[in-house]
Design an enzyme around this catalytic site. Structure first.
Site, PDB file in Angstrom:
ATOM      1  N   ASP A  71       0.832  -1.199   0.000  1.00  0.00           N
ATOM      2  CA  ASP A  71       0.000   0.000   0.000  1.00  0.00           C
ATOM      3  C   ASP A  71       0.869   1.251   0.000  1.00  0.00           C
ATOM      4  O   ASP A  71       1.884   1.335   0.702  1.00  0.00           O
ATOM      5  CB  ASP A  71      -0.872  -0.024   1.256  1.00  0.00           C
ATOM      6  CG  ASP A  71      -1.869   1.105   1.314  1.00  0.00           C
ATOM      7  OD1 ASP A  71      -2.724   1.181   0.426  1.00  0.00           O
ATOM      8  OD2 ASP A  71      -1.797   1.900   2.273  1.00  0.00           O
TER       9      ASP A  71
ATOM     10  N   GLU B 225       1.576  -0.601  -5.132  1.00  0.00           N
ATOM     11  CA  GLU B 225       0.581   0.426  -5.395  1.00  0.00           C
ATOM     12  C   GLU B 225       1.340   1.745  -5.376  1.00  0.00           C
ATOM     13  O   GLU B 225       1.556   2.347  -4.338  1.00  0.00           O
ATOM     14  CB  GLU B 225      -0.524   0.449  -4.336  1.00  0.00           C
ATOM     15  CG  GLU B 225      -1.602   1.478  -4.676  1.00  0.00           C
ATOM     16  CD  GLU B 225      -2.281   2.104  -3.457  1.00  0.00           C
ATOM     17  OE1 GLU B 225      -3.429   2.563  -3.597  1.00  0.00           O
ATOM     18  OE2 GLU B 225      -1.657   2.172  -2.385  1.00  0.00           O
TER      19      GLU B 225
END
Length: 586
Positions: free
Chosen positions: A238, A302
């Site tokens: 993330d 990401e």
């Protein structure tokens, strides 16, 4: 006469044979025995919303385990789970309080172990989310930092700073939160006085770690090993571009969004995104994963970073294995935009020897079955409310099916978001009182946020909660229209979106499209994306023509091709209608 098609990259037009379609190489073929992650199709599960095993209205790990055969039958290779760690759920689990345990909402570590074992028995790999940019403010480290006070080793694990102003009453700099509002929050010191400020690029309950502190790196290496030792096959990372901040934390008076990694010509790198030193973190992690041998354990970034030349630095050979291709996700529904994005993506990924990893939907964006039903060329919204312009549902689904067929024909990896195989639209009629996204809350509803793509999915049209679980409870309300999209309404139904996905995934595997070479085909017109994938697989002739028609008139296929799959019905004379993609063998 219908044109024939040559498939060599240096072909020229031959008037005697009628060949007017010219091809040129975009991407060379990968090895037929390439590592699994170079061509895998990975299915994202948002644990709250996929399947509820205990009837509390929130999805859980036992619910997922019970439905794993559905994913095996769908034809995916792996599952990526959004966070299931212990968390106060201020940002739906992206505020982690304990990285080594399962939140009771979702089950137990034993449930996770059972899920992994059963998935592996079915030949499915498991990828879990890792959230290294920030923790929850309820993490033991942050609680210790609050108790220890300024200058302590405990505070050095996070980004605490003294405030500006005569009494420290102003934030240390002008950074803003991605979710709206200030990026800093002031704490009350143990003696009860107003004290230092801590940085949170997201919600106030998500304090950023200080990755300049070696303790942080050591802790995350330990976390990686904890899950790898339990059999996890990889990690989706993330906010991978956000860990390292520019020294000195200089002012940057710009409203924050995930795409602030984009660089305009002559602009400096934003001080909170995409700092060069972040790559040292991933080189260390890659060594950890490589030490576990084969089959490869993987990292997927990401990283909302532009231009592509900077984005692919995350997938250099000694760093991550994959990075989401957000340029493709954000491409406009025009042939020109799609052609250029596909070509530039492959060129950038090839420059570092990495596969491109394609994606159209996830838990942070409007579902593409709705997004593509909005006017072309307008800014893509961050959520849709009942008072916003509504997507054209039929048009959006038609284009979504065509877009997916185009995506799954491309070499490299691909990610699917839960229930996109049902053609599920965004929930756009959700009343504000049900919304839980911090973006909606922190902006007082000015940004609608992401709840609309996170609604529990439908399994049975006539069951309570559309079969999501054994009760009629769901943590977010399901639109009535979702019953039309339920699995039991599509399973085995010719032409349904579910059966289209199954056919696309089966054909992609049979023809080895994920490891194929790719050639662009000219001559179909400016409003058509035409490609040849030269993958080889079990099929006798595995050269595949892909034609996506985004124009206003049907497009004839070349003479002699055999249609393998189409995203929608062809015309009576076999032409490809508007907003339709066809795969054909040559």
């Amino acid at each position: 006469m219908t044109d024939t098609l040559s498939t060599t990259s240096d072909v020229t037009s031959d008037a005697t044979s009628g060949a007017t379609h010219l091809t040129h190489l975009l991407h060379p073929a990968d090895s037929a025995d390439a590592a699994w992650w170079r061509h895998a199709v990975i299915y994202q599960i948002y644990p709250r919303s996929w399947a509820d095993g205990d009837g509390d209205g929130i999805g859980d790990l036992p619910g997922v385990t019970a439905r794993l055969p559905y994913l095996k039958a769908l034809g995916v290779d792996a599952i990526w789970f959004s966070p299931f760690y212990t968390s106060p759920q201020a940002d739906a689990g992206y505020d982690v309080a304990d990285y080594r345990d399962i939140d009771p909402l979702f089950g137990t570590l034993a449930d996770a172990d059972e899920l992994v074992a059963k998935a592996h028995d079915l030949g499915l790999k498991i990828i879990v989310d890792l959230v290294p940019n920030h923790s929850s403010d309820e993490h033991v480290w942050f609680q210790a930092a609050l108790a220890a006070g300024p200058g302590s080793p405990e505070r050095a694990r996070y980004i605490f700073r003294d405030g500006k102003g005569e009494h420290g009453e102003l934030p240390p700099n002008d950074w803003r939160s991605v979710f709206g509002g200030d990026g800093w929050t002031r704490v009350t010191e143990p003696d009860g006085t107003p004290g230092q400020w801590y940085l949170h690029l997201f919600d106030t309950k998500q304090p950023d770690f200080d990755w300049d502190n070696p303790e942080v790196g050591d802790e995350f290496e330990s976390i990686l090993r904890f899950w790898l030792d339990r059999g996890i096959d990889g990690f989706r990372v993330d906010v991978a571009h956000g860990l390292i901040k520019e020294p000195g934390l200089p002012d940057y008076d710009v409203e924050q969004h995930l795409l602030d990694g984009e660089l305009k010509p002559g602009s400096p790198v934003p001080p909170m995104w995409d700092q060069d030193a972040v790559h040292d973190v991933y080189r260390r992690w890659r060594k950890v994963l490589d030490s576990y041998g084969t089959p490869d354990r993987i990292l997927c970034a990401e990283a909302w970073v532009r231009p592509q030349e900077r984005a692919v630095r995350y997938v250099r050979p000694d760093e991550m294995h994959q990075a989401f291709n957000f340029d493709f996700l954000k491409a406009q529904w025009t042939a020109e935009d799609l052609r250029s994005t596909i070509a530039s993506s492959l060129e950038a990924a090839d420059s570092v020897g990495a596969p491109s990893t394609w994606v159209l939907s996830n838990h942070d964006v409007v579902r593409h079955a709705s997004r593509l039903g909005l006017p072309v060329g307008e800014r893509q919204p961050n959520g849709i409310s009942a008072t916003d312009p509504q997507p054209d549902r039929a048009l959006g689904l038609k284009r979504a099916r065509a877009a997916t067929a185009l995506m799954l024909s491309l070499p490299g990896g691909a990610y699917l978001y839960q229930a996109e195989e049902l053609g599920l639209p965004e929930s756009t009629d959700m009343p504000g009182e049900f919304r839980q996204d911090p973006t909606f809350i922190r902006t007082k509803g000015e940004e609608i946020g992401r709840d609309g793509c996170r609604v529990p999915i439908p399994w049975e049209k006539d069951a309570p909660a559309f079969g999501f679980g054994p009760s009629d409870q769901t943590w977010l309300p399901q639109p009535e229209v979702y019953g039309e999209y339920a699995v039991d309404q599509q399973d085995g139904v010719e032409g349904s979106t579910l059966e289209l996905y199954r056919t696309l995934l089966r054909t992609r595997r049979e023809r080895a499209l994920g490891t194929g070479g790719l050639e662009a085909v000219d001559g179909f017109g400016d409003d058509v994306v035409a490609l040849v994938n030269t993958g080889s697989g079990d099929a006798d002739d595995a050269t595949t023509l892909v034609v996506a028609n985004l124009g206003s008139e049907p497009v004839q296929l070349p003479e002699g091709v055999t249609v393998l799959v189409a995203s929608g019905p062809l015309t009576d004379d076999g032409a490809v209608p508007t907003d339709t993609t066809v795969w054909a063998s040559l």
